[in-house]
Scaffold this active site. Structure first.
Site, PDB file in Angstrom:
ATOM      1  NE  ARG A  67     -11.237  57.244  36.003  1.00 51.10           N
ATOM      2  CZ  ARG A  67     -12.717  56.969  36.393  1.00 51.10           C
ATOM      3  NH1 ARG A  67     -13.071  55.709  36.597  1.00 51.10           N
ATOM      4  NH2 ARG A  67     -13.517  57.981  36.501  1.00 51.10           N
TER       5      ARG A  67
ATOM      6  CD  GLN B  68     -12.780  74.967  34.477  1.00 54.65           C
ATOM      7  OE1 GLN B  68     -12.986  74.012  33.988  1.00 54.65           O
ATOM      8  NE2 GLN B  68     -12.959  75.089  35.869  1.00 54.65           N
TER       9      GLN B  68
ATOM     10  CD  GLU C 263     -19.101  66.458  44.770  1.00 52.04           C
ATOM     11  OE1 GLU C 263     -18.695  65.505  44.020  1.00 52.04           O
ATOM     12  OE2 GLU C 263     -20.441  67.057  44.455  1.00 52.04           O
TER      13      GLU C 263
ATOM     14  NE  ARG D 239     -13.493  53.133  -4.280  1.00 52.76           N
ATOM     15  CZ  ARG D 239     -12.580  53.737  -5.175  1.00 52.76           C
ATOM     16  NH1 ARG D 239     -12.308  52.722  -5.973  1.00 52.76           N
ATOM     17  NH2 ARG D 239     -11.920  54.660  -5.017  1.00 52.76           N
TER      18      ARG D 239
ATOM     19  CE1 TYR E 131     -12.662  50.720 -10.069  1.00 51.71           C
ATOM     20  CE2 TYR E 131     -11.259  50.901 -11.852  1.00 51.71           C
ATOM     21  CZ  TYR E 131     -11.971  51.475 -10.764  1.00 51.71           C
ATOM     22  OH  TYR E 131     -11.996  52.883 -10.393  1.00 51.71           O
TER      23      TYR E 131
ATOM     24  CG  ASN F 178     -22.418  38.880 -18.896  1.00 53.37           C
ATOM     25  OD1 ASN F 178     -21.492  38.727 -18.418  1.00 53.37           O
ATOM     26  ND2 ASN F 178     -23.411  37.970 -18.713  1.00 53.37           N
TER      27      ASN F 178
ATOM     28  NE  ARG G 224      -7.557  36.705 -28.296  1.00 50.96           N
ATOM     29  CZ  ARG G 224      -8.963  36.231 -28.183  1.00 50.96           C
ATOM     30  NH1 ARG G 224      -9.528  36.833 -27.256  1.00 50.96           N
ATOM     31  NH2 ARG G 224      -9.428  35.250 -29.088  1.00 50.96           N
TER      32      ARG G 224
HETATM   33  C1  UD1 Z   1     -19.529  65.782  39.711  1.00 48.66           C
HETATM   34  C2  UD1 Z   1     -20.342  66.203  40.741  1.00 48.66           C
HETATM   35  C3  UD1 Z   1     -20.955  65.159  41.395  1.00 48.66           C
HETATM   36  C4  UD1 Z   1     -21.610  64.269  40.512  1.00 48.66           C
HETATM   37  C5  UD1 Z   1     -20.682  63.727  39.399  1.00 48.66           C
HETATM   38  C6  UD1 Z   1     -21.453  63.103  38.411  1.00 48.66           C
HETATM   39  C7  UD1 Z   1     -19.161  68.290  41.423  1.00 48.66           C
HETATM   40  C8  UD1 Z   1     -18.328  68.977  42.419  1.00 48.66           C
HETATM   41  N1  UD1 Z   1     -19.317  66.849  41.692  1.00 48.66           N
HETATM   42  O1  UD1 Z   1     -18.210  64.943  40.086  1.00 48.66           O
HETATM   43  O2  UD1 Z   1     -21.704  65.386  42.507  1.00 48.66           O
HETATM   44  O3  UD1 Z   1     -22.197  62.972  41.014  1.00 48.66           O
HETATM   45  O4  UD1 Z   1     -19.949  65.160  38.828  1.00 48.66           O
HETATM   46  O5  UD1 Z   1     -20.638  62.714  37.228  1.00 48.66           O
HETATM   47  O6  UD1 Z   1     -19.783  68.916  40.472  1.00 48.66           O
HETATM   48  N2  UD1 Z   1     -15.138  69.631  34.624  1.00 48.66           N
HETATM   49  C9  UD1 Z   1     -14.697  70.805  34.275  1.00 48.66           C
HETATM   50  N3  UD1 Z   1     -13.880  71.472  34.840  1.00 48.66           N
HETATM   51  C10 UD1 Z   1     -13.394  71.202  35.968  1.00 48.66           C
HETATM   52  C11 UD1 Z   1     -13.944  69.961  36.805  1.00 48.66           C
HETATM   53  C12 UD1 Z   1     -14.733  69.245  35.947  1.00 48.66           C
HETATM   54  O7  UD1 Z   1     -15.136  71.327  33.008  1.00 48.66           O
HETATM   55  O8  UD1 Z   1     -12.724  71.978  36.475  1.00 48.66           O
HETATM   56  C13 UD1 Z   1     -16.132  68.826  33.828  1.00 48.66           C
HETATM   57  C14 UD1 Z   1     -15.549  67.458  33.426  1.00 48.66           C
HETATM   58  O9  UD1 Z   1     -15.140  67.456  32.090  1.00 48.66           O
HETATM   59  C15 UD1 Z   1     -16.821  66.560  33.446  1.00 48.66           C
HETATM   60  C16 UD1 Z   1     -17.669  67.204  34.505  1.00 48.66           C
HETATM   61  O10 UD1 Z   1     -17.007  68.640  34.509  1.00 48.66           O
HETATM   62  O11 UD1 Z   1     -17.350  66.811  32.368  1.00 48.66           O
HETATM   63  C17 UD1 Z   1     -17.754  66.445  35.826  1.00 48.66           C
HETATM   64  O12 UD1 Z   1     -16.437  66.426  36.242  1.00 48.66           O
HETATM   65  P1  UD1 Z   1     -16.275  65.036  37.150  1.00 48.66           P
HETATM   66  O13 UD1 Z   1     -14.683  65.352  37.614  1.00 48.66           O
HETATM   67  O14 UD1 Z   1     -16.134  64.060  35.995  1.00 48.66           O
HETATM   68  O15 UD1 Z   1     -17.038  65.042  38.147  1.00 48.66           O
HETATM   69  P2  UD1 Z   1     -16.770  65.309  39.758  1.00 48.66           P
HETATM   70  O16 UD1 Z   1     -16.531  66.418  39.907  1.00 48.66           O
HETATM   71  O17 UD1 Z   1     -15.888  64.057  40.351  1.00 48.66           O
END
Ligand code: UD1
Ligand code: CA
Length: 473
Positions: free
Chosen positions: A23, A88, A166, A349, A382, A393, A456
């Site tokens: 987003r 990951q 969730e 600067r 400058y 001055n 000059r």
């Molecule tokens: C997660 C929580 C939810 C909580 C919410 C708060 C889980 C399953 N759910 O939601 O309960 O209310 O956060 O914001 O944990 N990320 C990874 N790898 C992944 C997926 C996510 O590193 O495979 C990281 C994202 O970059 C982010 C964080 O984990 O920094 C949370 O992921 P996001 O998708 O925003 O949250 P939800 O899973 O929807």
């Protein structure tokens, strides 16, 4: 385990930063977007670092190389904390993310899980959560959301936390719960490892949910504590440019309030931006729309006019920076002496070092130059690579020609020299003490003290000069 022993347990921080951030609609990985001039992830790392953790592990995925690149540099002044990164790929959920960190997590100690896109979490809140964990419990940071849509709900029975469900998996009744999981938890490493090993992706999103470990904790009879914060700003994540801007403003208002509590007079806290560190002595006044970056300190009674941008500068007591002045010290810094008057529309600067009561007026640029006490350059000028003596001055429209196309050279203007308007001082050149440069001169040779330098074309006056007249068609 007693509270005091628990607080002595080593802390291993795990920061989730593998998500895509769709987003944001940006090529830049989400956690590298900036808030108050610092990448989101850096806010989290800086806060985690001040907990004196044993290790910080960043889980990367989307844009991993870009995200990992600056990490060593950020940690360079945090010698004793070990920084690790794990990748990951692909991203199969938050539980799967933390599973990647298992091989680098010791079995002793406490794990604190943070989100790379939740930048404003504060160290006191984390300390409280670690105290709630007490080296043995699962401590969850929660908050009440007016609109909890999309978040994991905290399901309690007679007050005790039973599960996190969730949003997509929640029943209509569970969706009415306003208390949500913020994404921050603390628990013993050993238990985390055991519970992660039991995760399945048996849910609507077919993801490995970190939040499912709550069920295991309850089943195992481990203590689960939900500690609720009342401060949403600390737990708000950034998912879109709108949320980023909202958090930026919330942060700036907090900074502004803190400064005002110290006595700084801000004309309007809603029109103030700090993207670094600002130290103010007593009776500092700052007008609207000023931006401070890097390290800036303002001495007693300093006044900053509207619309100034000031970065990496030291402004001494009583100096006045008039509106629309741009000061950028970068690595060399800028120093403004006591009682100096700068601007409006001045540009200082790197390496501009101005003594007491120096005046720099409109459309004057100063770079890598020293101006001694009482020197003045009031209009359209400058000064680059110059050493300027006391009370000099420096006339309107005059410049130092400091660059020959290959090398930079110095101009030395000794005490009490008067440089007329529209002069070019071709460096290297020295103007001796008390000398005068005639307006419009191009000075290429050194001038002895007390002399008048004029270089000059001589003026010629032709008598009875008839101006051309327009021809009739
Ligand atoms: C997660 C929580 C939810 C909580 C919410 C708060 C889980 C399953 N759910 O939601 O309960 O209310 O956060 O914001 O944990 N990320 C990874 N790898 C992944 C997926 C996510 O590193 O495979 C990281 C994202 O970059 C982010 C964080 O984990 O920094 C949370 O992921 P996001 O998708 O925003 O949250 P939800 O899973 O929807
Ligand atoms: Ca998700």
């Amino acid at each position: 385990m007693s509270q005091s022993n628990a607080t002595l347990l080593p802390i291993d921080v795990v920061i989730m930063a593998a998500g895509k951030g769709t987003r944001m609609k940006s090529a830049l990985p989400k956690v590298l977007h900036k808030l108050a001039g610092r990448p989101l992830l850096r806010h989290v790392i800086d806060t985690a670092s001040s907990l004196s953790a044993r290790s910080i592990t960043v889980i990367t995925g989307h844009g991993a190389t870009e995200v990992e690149r600056p990490l060593q540099d950020w940690m360079s002044h945090r010698g004793d904390i070990s920084l690790k990164t794990v990748r990951q790929e692909p991203q199969l959920g938050t539980g799967h993310a933390v599973q990647q960190a298992v091989p680098v997590l010791p079995d002793d100690g406490v794990c604190l899980i943070l989100n790379g896109d939740v930048p404003l979490i504060e160290v006191d809140t984390l300390r409280q959560l670690l105290a709630d964990c007490a080296g043995e419990r699962l401590a969850l940071l929660t908050v009440d959301m007016p609109d909890p849509t999309g978040y994991g709900r905290i399901v309690r029975e007679s007050g005790a936390v039973r599960a996190i469900i969730e949003h997509k998996d929640a029943s209509e009744a569970q969706r009415q719960i306003a208390e949500i999981y913020t994404g921050v938890m603390a628990l013993p490493n050993a238990r985390l490892k055991a519970w992660l090993a039991r995760l399945t992706n048996d849910n609507v999103q077919k993801e490995y949910y970190l939040t499912d470990i709550v069920k295991f904790a309850v089943a195992d009879g481990a203590g689960v504590v939900g500690s609720k914060t009342a401060d949403r700003v600390q737990v708000d994540g950034v998912n879109s440019p709108v949320q980023l801007a909202e958090l930026e403003r919330a942060y700036q208002l907090r900074v502004a309030r803190r400064l005002m509590e110290q006595g700084v007079r801000l004309a309007d806290p809603a029109r103030f931006d700090l993207r670094g560190e600002l130290i103010c002595e007593q009776d500092v006044e700052i007008d609207v729309n000023c931006i401070f970056e890097g390290k800036v300190d303002l001495g007693e009674g300093v006044r900053i006019g509207a619309n100034c941008v000031i970065a990496n500068a030291h402004i001494a007591a009583g100096a006045v920076i008039h509106p629309f002045t741009h000061i950028e010290g970068e690595k060399l810094g800028v120093s403004v002496g006591p009682g100096a008057l700068i601007g409006p529309f001045a540009r200082l600067r790197p390496g501009a070092d101005l003594g007491a009561e120096v005046h720099i007026g409109n459309f004057v640029e100063v770079k890598n130059s020293t101006l001694a006490k009482g020197a003045k350059a009031n209009h359209l000028a400058y000064l680059g690579d110059a050493t300027v003596g006391e009370r000099v001055n420096y006339g309107a429209g005059s410049i130092t020609a400091n660059y020959d196309g290959a090398n930079k050279h110095r101009t030395v203007i000794e005490d009490d020299v008067h440089v007329g308007s529209n002069c070019v001082l071709v460096a290297p050149v020295t103007l001796g003490k008390g000398g005068t440069v005639g307006g419009g001169s191009t000075i290429t040779k050194d001038m002895p003290p007390g002399s008048l330098g004029v270089a000059r074309g001589k003026q010629v006056n032709l008598a009875n000069w008839n101006r051309p007249v327009k021809k009739k068609p």
